[in-house]
Structures are given as structure tokens and as C-alpha cells.
Scaffold this active site. Sequence first.
Site, PDB file in Angstrom:
ATOM      1  N   LEU A  15      -2.556  18.196   6.673  1.00 16.10           N
ATOM      2  CA  LEU A  15      -2.332  19.271   5.704  1.00 16.10           C
ATOM      3  C   LEU A  15      -2.545  18.832   4.262  1.00 16.10           C
ATOM      4  O   LEU A  15      -2.462  19.637   3.352  1.00 16.10           O
ATOM      5  CB  LEU A  15      -0.894  19.782   5.831  1.00 16.10           C
ATOM      6  CG  LEU A  15      -0.598  20.613   7.066  1.00 16.10           C
ATOM      7  CD1 LEU A  15       0.890  20.927   7.121  1.00 16.10           C
ATOM      8  CD2 LEU A  15      -1.401  21.912   7.021  1.00 16.10           C
ATOM      9  N   GLY A  16      -2.809  17.564   4.083  1.00 11.80           N
ATOM     10  CA  GLY A  16      -2.998  17.084   2.717  1.00 11.80           C
ATOM     11  C   GLY A  16      -1.699  16.684   2.037  1.00 11.80           C
ATOM     12  O   GLY A  16      -1.522  16.932   0.851  1.00 11.80           O
ATOM     13  N   ASP A  71      -5.480   7.079   2.468  1.00 12.18           N
ATOM     14  CA  ASP A  71      -4.705   7.866   1.511  1.00 12.18           C
ATOM     15  C   ASP A  71      -4.424   7.091   0.223  1.00 12.18           C
ATOM     16  O   ASP A  71      -4.301   7.670  -0.844  1.00 12.18           O
ATOM     17  CB  ASP A  71      -3.370   8.302   2.137  1.00 12.18           C
ATOM     18  CG  ASP A  71      -3.506   9.679   2.760  1.00 12.18           C
ATOM     19  OD1 ASP A  71      -4.040  10.578   2.082  1.00 12.18           O
ATOM     20  OD2 ASP A  71      -3.106   9.851   3.931  1.00 12.18           O
ATOM     21  N   THR A 189       6.161  32.851   9.191  1.00  9.30           N
ATOM     22  CA  THR A 189       7.009  31.789   8.626  1.00  9.30           C
ATOM     23  C   THR A 189       7.728  30.968   9.707  1.00  9.30           C
ATOM     24  O   THR A 189       8.310  29.933   9.412  1.00  9.30           O
ATOM     25  CB  THR A 189       8.101  32.382   7.699  1.00  9.30           C
ATOM     26  OG1 THR A 189       8.947  33.227   8.485  1.00  9.30           O
ATOM     27  CG2 THR A 189       7.495  33.185   6.559  1.00  9.30           C
ATOM     28  N   ILE A 192       7.276  27.110  10.108  1.00  6.41           N
ATOM     29  CA  ILE A 192       7.928  26.327   9.040  1.00  6.41           C
ATOM     30  C   ILE A 192       9.444  26.312   9.250  1.00  6.41           C
ATOM     31  O   ILE A 192      10.092  25.276   9.111  1.00  6.41           O
ATOM     32  CB  ILE A 192       7.577  26.848   7.627  1.00  6.41           C
ATOM     33  CG1 ILE A 192       6.080  26.664   7.373  1.00  6.41           C
ATOM     34  CG2 ILE A 192       8.392  26.128   6.556  1.00  6.41           C
ATOM     35  CD1 ILE A 192       5.616  26.956   5.961  1.00  6.41           C
ATOM     36  N   GLY A 354     -20.038  -2.839   6.412  1.00  6.46           N
ATOM     37  CA  GLY A 354     -19.935  -2.657   7.856  1.00  6.46           C
ATOM     38  C   GLY A 354     -19.730  -3.990   8.535  1.00  6.46           C
ATOM     39  O   GLY A 354     -19.863  -5.050   7.915  1.00  6.46           O
ATOM     40  N   CYS A 381     -21.614  -4.834   0.099  1.00  5.39           N
ATOM     41  CA  CYS A 381     -21.117  -5.813   1.072  1.00  5.39           C
ATOM     42  C   CYS A 381     -22.178  -6.091   2.151  1.00  5.39           C
ATOM     43  O   CYS A 381     -23.165  -6.755   1.861  1.00  5.39           O
ATOM     44  CB  CYS A 381     -19.787  -5.340   1.643  1.00  5.39           C
ATOM     45  SG  CYS A 381     -18.728  -6.713   2.108  1.00  5.39           S
ATOM     46  N   MET A 384     -25.466  -5.633   0.868  1.00  7.67           N
ATOM     47  CA  MET A 384     -26.064  -6.716   0.083  1.00  7.67           C
ATOM     48  C   MET A 384     -26.640  -7.763   1.028  1.00  7.67           C
ATOM     49  O   MET A 384     -27.752  -8.264   0.842  1.00  7.67           O
ATOM     50  CB  MET A 384     -25.028  -7.385  -0.828  1.00  7.67           C
ATOM     51  CG  MET A 384     -25.623  -8.514  -1.639  1.00  7.67           C
ATOM     52  SD  MET A 384     -24.440  -9.613  -2.450  1.00  7.67           S
ATOM     53  CE  MET A 384     -24.528 -11.045  -1.377  1.00  7.67           C
ATOM     54  N   GLN A 385     -25.870  -8.044   2.073  1.00 13.50           N
ATOM     55  CA  GLN A 385     -26.309  -9.098   3.000  1.00 13.50           C
ATOM     56  C   GLN A 385     -27.623  -8.724   3.679  1.00 13.50           C
ATOM     57  O   GLN A 385     -28.536  -9.548   3.775  1.00 13.50           O
ATOM     58  CB  GLN A 385     -25.201  -9.372   4.020  1.00 13.50           C
ATOM     59  CG  GLN A 385     -23.906  -9.854   3.344  1.00 13.50           C
ATOM     60  CD  GLN A 385     -22.737 -10.020   4.314  1.00 13.50           C
ATOM     61  OE1 GLN A 385     -22.818  -9.660   5.475  1.00 13.50           O
ATOM     62  NE2 GLN A 385     -21.634 -10.567   3.820  1.00 13.50           N
ATOM     63  N   HIS A 506     -16.729  -4.482  -2.985  1.00 16.49           N
ATOM     64  CA  HIS A 506     -16.778  -3.038  -2.748  1.00 16.49           C
ATOM     65  C   HIS A 506     -16.516  -2.271  -4.043  1.00 16.49           C
ATOM     66  O   HIS A 506     -15.348  -2.035  -4.389  1.00 16.49           O
ATOM     67  CB  HIS A 506     -15.709  -2.644  -1.720  1.00 16.49           C
ATOM     68  CG  HIS A 506     -16.050  -3.061  -0.329  1.00 16.49           C
ATOM     69  ND1 HIS A 506     -16.733  -2.245   0.539  1.00 16.49           N
ATOM     70  CD2 HIS A 506     -15.816  -4.211   0.332  1.00 16.49           C
ATOM     71  CE1 HIS A 506     -16.897  -2.885   1.689  1.00 16.49           C
ATOM     72  NE2 HIS A 506     -16.356  -4.082   1.591  1.00 16.49           N
ATOM     73  N   GLU A 508     -16.734   0.718  -4.622  1.00 13.37           N
ATOM     74  CA  GLU A 508     -16.186   2.077  -4.408  1.00 13.37           C
ATOM     75  C   GLU A 508     -14.676   2.149  -4.594  1.00 13.37           C
ATOM     76  O   GLU A 508     -14.133   3.222  -4.805  1.00 13.37           O
ATOM     77  CB  GLU A 508     -16.586   2.619  -3.034  1.00 13.37           C
ATOM     78  CG  GLU A 508     -15.931   1.967  -1.823  1.00 13.37           C
ATOM     79  CD  GLU A 508     -16.701   0.759  -1.284  1.00 13.37           C
ATOM     80  OE1 GLU A 508     -17.386   0.080  -2.075  1.00 13.37           O
ATOM     81  OE2 GLU A 508     -16.604   0.485  -0.067  1.00 13.37           O
TER      82      GLU A 508
HETATM   83  N1  GLN Z   1     -19.595  -8.012   8.066  1.00 13.90           N
HETATM   84  C1  GLN Z   1     -19.817  -8.562   6.773  1.00 13.90           C
HETATM   85  C2  GLN Z   1     -18.873  -9.723   6.472  1.00 13.90           C
HETATM   86  O1  GLN Z   1     -17.843  -9.819   7.090  1.00 13.90           O
HETATM   87  C3  GLN Z   1     -19.724  -7.508   5.710  1.00 13.90           C
HETATM   88  C4  GLN Z   1     -18.377  -6.899   5.593  1.00 13.90           C
HETATM   89  C5  GLN Z   1     -18.375  -5.602   4.833  1.00 13.90           C
HETATM   90  O2  GLN Z   1     -19.417  -4.982   4.655  1.00 13.90           O
HETATM   91  N2  GLN Z   1     -17.238  -5.129   4.445  1.00 13.90           N
HETATM   92  O3  GLN Z   1     -19.143 -10.509   5.613  1.00 13.90           O
END
Ligand code: GLN
Length: 530
Positions: A15-16, A71, A189, A192, A354, A381, A384-385, A506, A508
Amino acid sequence: MAKYIFITGGVVSGLGKGITGSSLGVLLKNSGCKIFMQKFDPYLNVDPGTMSPIQHGEVYVTNDGAETDLDLGHYERFIDINLSKNSSISAGKIYKDVLEAERRGEYDGATVQVVPHVTNAIKNKVYSAATESQADIIITEIGGTVGDIESQPFIEAIREVRMEKGRDSVIFIHVALLPFLGVSTEYKTKPIQHSVKELLHSGIQPDIIVARTTGMIDENIITKLAMFCNIPKQNVIVALDEKSIYQVPQALEKQNLHKIVAEQFKIKLQNTDMNAWNLFVKKINESTKEIVIHLVGKYVELQDAYLSVMESLKFAGYKYGVKVKINWIRAQDLNEENYNEYLKNTVGILVPGGFGERGFLGKFLAAKYARENNIPYLGICLGMQVACIEFARNVLKIGDANSTEFVTNTKNPIIDIIEGKNRENIGGTLRLGAYKTTIKNNTLAEKLYNSDEIMERHRHRFEFNNNYREQFEKAGMIFSGIYEEKNLVEIIEIPKNKFFVASQYHPEFTSRPNKPNPLFDGFIKSILTT
Ligand code: GLN
């Protein structure tokens, strides 16, 4: 003395509650209060670190390296605070602590029980959040729905907090569903009422009801809710689905939720300054032009797996007046034959983090496509690899370049576990939490961050292998961010391309509504400038 707000959920989940709590946090913070937020989750996993992103959504990481529920990301983005290990506590963590204490003999021969030992451990988490954060108000969300067997110890613990601290220091907010019945065209109601009755069984009388519903409800429904849930009418708040979650604070402000809280707490609020927030919402609504980013990831079935990435893209978009849409591509679906087709109309490619080899090829091909076609690329992450492995194989012609995450005995471990396989000295098995990155002069990273030292959050095990650094640099990849203490690569870029940037951390997790993380900002900006 700290004040406490506990948020429970009723009737159904989803429900947020988190958004409600965060929104109230925004209002109170903008009225001069120092806020700290916390989430209790009734599951038995010790933390969400090992839970599948497809089931549970992303694992959000705090500065101090806690692997938490998504959250927490909402809390941090809404209130613009940095939370900690005290902010995300599961039943599993509580039980683990209690059982370990029992093994150490700390209970002095007592029979260890849910009440009082588990409930005391829960209360201690609430109180230590208050002491450590020194906040004026601690907002604690109780995961799950009232009536769940698992959440009972938490409900009992918060009842006790109210007993210990009193009504003017503790507020219970119950967020519950007010359903609309299409056939009889009326709001009901009763669910609730039942949910509140369930709380009463546990000794909790909610002070405020937030009724989550779909349309404007009439006065008599509010009167009925107030009467049967035993609260004043003005303490019934109506929360509709908003066009954007960022409009919820405004909706709650109109109904004076923060003032109701202040009155019960007997505290004086400053004038609520929502200017910056309102401006942000205005930007959301005025962003009409759309751009589409191709996100190539392994867990795209559940978009919550990339929640912070999505929000970061949006924030960067709003800054430039555009709505960022995502074309979700399952990395597992891409292969040598079809990837050109999948990616042919893209203006920007993002490969997020990932774990594991599945989907590697798709991400690898996405990085290749971006590099070869000069399409803006943001790698995070694992993103990049794979970009490094791609560069090694296709530019440096190291055909078997790989990560030891995928092939343990590869001859060319471009990505490897550094530090003699022992990561204990930099944060256990995973490198977790905030680390300092030193940024090289005259790089794109420097331009984006406008700083030569930054803090960003990590969650990974593998690193770029420094033995290959020189070769890469000679061939046109720059290592523009380094964690100097351990000499680890944190940011890479290819200056020949318009925007090819990837980070081991990361980005983000540090984006905020009015402050998109610089990497996202630069990524979107590069797409918009031709
Ligand atoms: N699997 C990669 C590592 O463990 C990258 C992890 C990730 O992307 N969060 O280094």
C-alpha cells in the site's frame, strides 16, 4: 527526547507504507525536525543481501555498508538523509542476535523467549536508532500486514515502546486499504475496521488512519471510519494514488498530517518550507519530451530490481525537462545474431549491476554496440566489468579475457579478486558501503563531479586487475577514478567516445530528486546534446 512514529499496514500489502512514512518525513524535515527512518521486516533472512532481486527487488546499500530493503532507497531519496545499519532490521537479524547472546551465556540461565527477549531486542533497535542518530523523530515502518504471524513480536514491541514513552512521544499510524466495490458503487470501511480490531487485540489503538483508496470519498465514510476506528475525524487521512510518488508529500501536507503529529507530540513546528520539493514536482509535470534508454540486465522481469537506477535516470531527465523511459532488455535474450536488431534505435545504453554469468553475453554485446557505434554508455558495477572485458577482447585482442567470477582458471583475468583472495581487510566477502574515490585531473569524471574526491557506495567482490592497466591505457581507456588506499579502479572512461563511462560503485544509491548523481546527469545530458 526523541519521538517515535510507527507505521503499520492493514488489509493488504503493497500500500505504500514506505512512501507514506517518507512523505511524512519530508514534511517534518521541512518543518525543522531532524528525522531518522527505520524499517522492520518480518522475514527470517538475516538481511536481504542473499534474496533474489526478482523476488524481492533491489538490495539497497547504505554508506556504512548495510545491505537493505529497497524501501530504504525511498527514505533516503525523499528525506535526503544517509541511513545506517540501524535502519533495516529483519526478524532474522533479531533472532540471530538473541540466539548468539544465548550461546554466549548472556541471559544468565534464563529461559529465552519471544517475550521478553525478542521483543526487548526489537525495542533496543528502536532506542539505539534514536541515540545514534540524535534525531528528533524516528519513523519506523513495520513490514508486512497486521495480523501476520511473523510480525507479532514487532507489534508487541512497539506497544511496549508506547507504554514506556507515553502517548505524547509515540504515534501509531495505520495505513490500510479502503476498497471501492464496483457493483454497489461504494467504498467499504469494514476491512479497515477489522484491521484496526486486529491491532486492538494486540493492545494498539492507532492514532491516525491513512486510508489508501482510489477516488475522493465522501464525508460520511470519513465519519464512519473515525467513529468505528475510535479516532478524531481529522486523523483520518485519505491517500489516493498520485501520478507520481513524489506528489504524496504534497497530498499529505494538504491534510495537515505533519500538524496532527506535532500536536500529539506537543512540539512546535517551523513554517513548512516545501519550495524546493514543489519545484521538483513542477519539473516532473513539465517534463513532456520523452527519451528511451536501453537497459540490458538480468533481472528485468521485476523492475523493482533496478528501482534506484530507474529513479536516478528519472531525476537526471527532469533536470533537463525530459521523461526518461526504459526499454527493458533481458540480457539472456541477446546474442551475436540479434543484438544489432535489438539495439539499433538506441540513444543510450545502460548496463546495471548483477551477479553470475547468466546474461553475460548480452551485456558484453551491449557494451560492444555502444563502444563501436559511439552511443552513450553508462556501466554500473558488473556493467563496468563487462565493458572492460569487451575492450580487452575486441580492442586489445585478448581473446580469452574474462572475469574469475565466470571462469576461475582463465589465463587473462581482467576482472579478478584482488588482495590475495582475502577481502577481510576491505569489508568482508563483498566490498560494501562508501569508499573514497580520487578523481584524475582532466577527465570526464572530473568534469562531471566537479571535484577530485568523492564518496560512492559499493557492493561487489571482483575488481579490475591492475596488471592490465597499462595496456588498456595505451589503447584508449582511461582509469579516471581510483580508490587510492588499495589502488583499485573505480571509474573507467573512453575519451574517444561521446560518453562511455562506467563505475565499479553504484552511483544510483546517491541520486536525490534535485541532485541526480553526476554520472546519470552526464549520461542523460550527453544523449540530449548532439
Ligand atoms: N558480480 C560482480 C562482482 O561481484 C558485480 C557485482 C555488482 O554488479 N553489484 O564484482
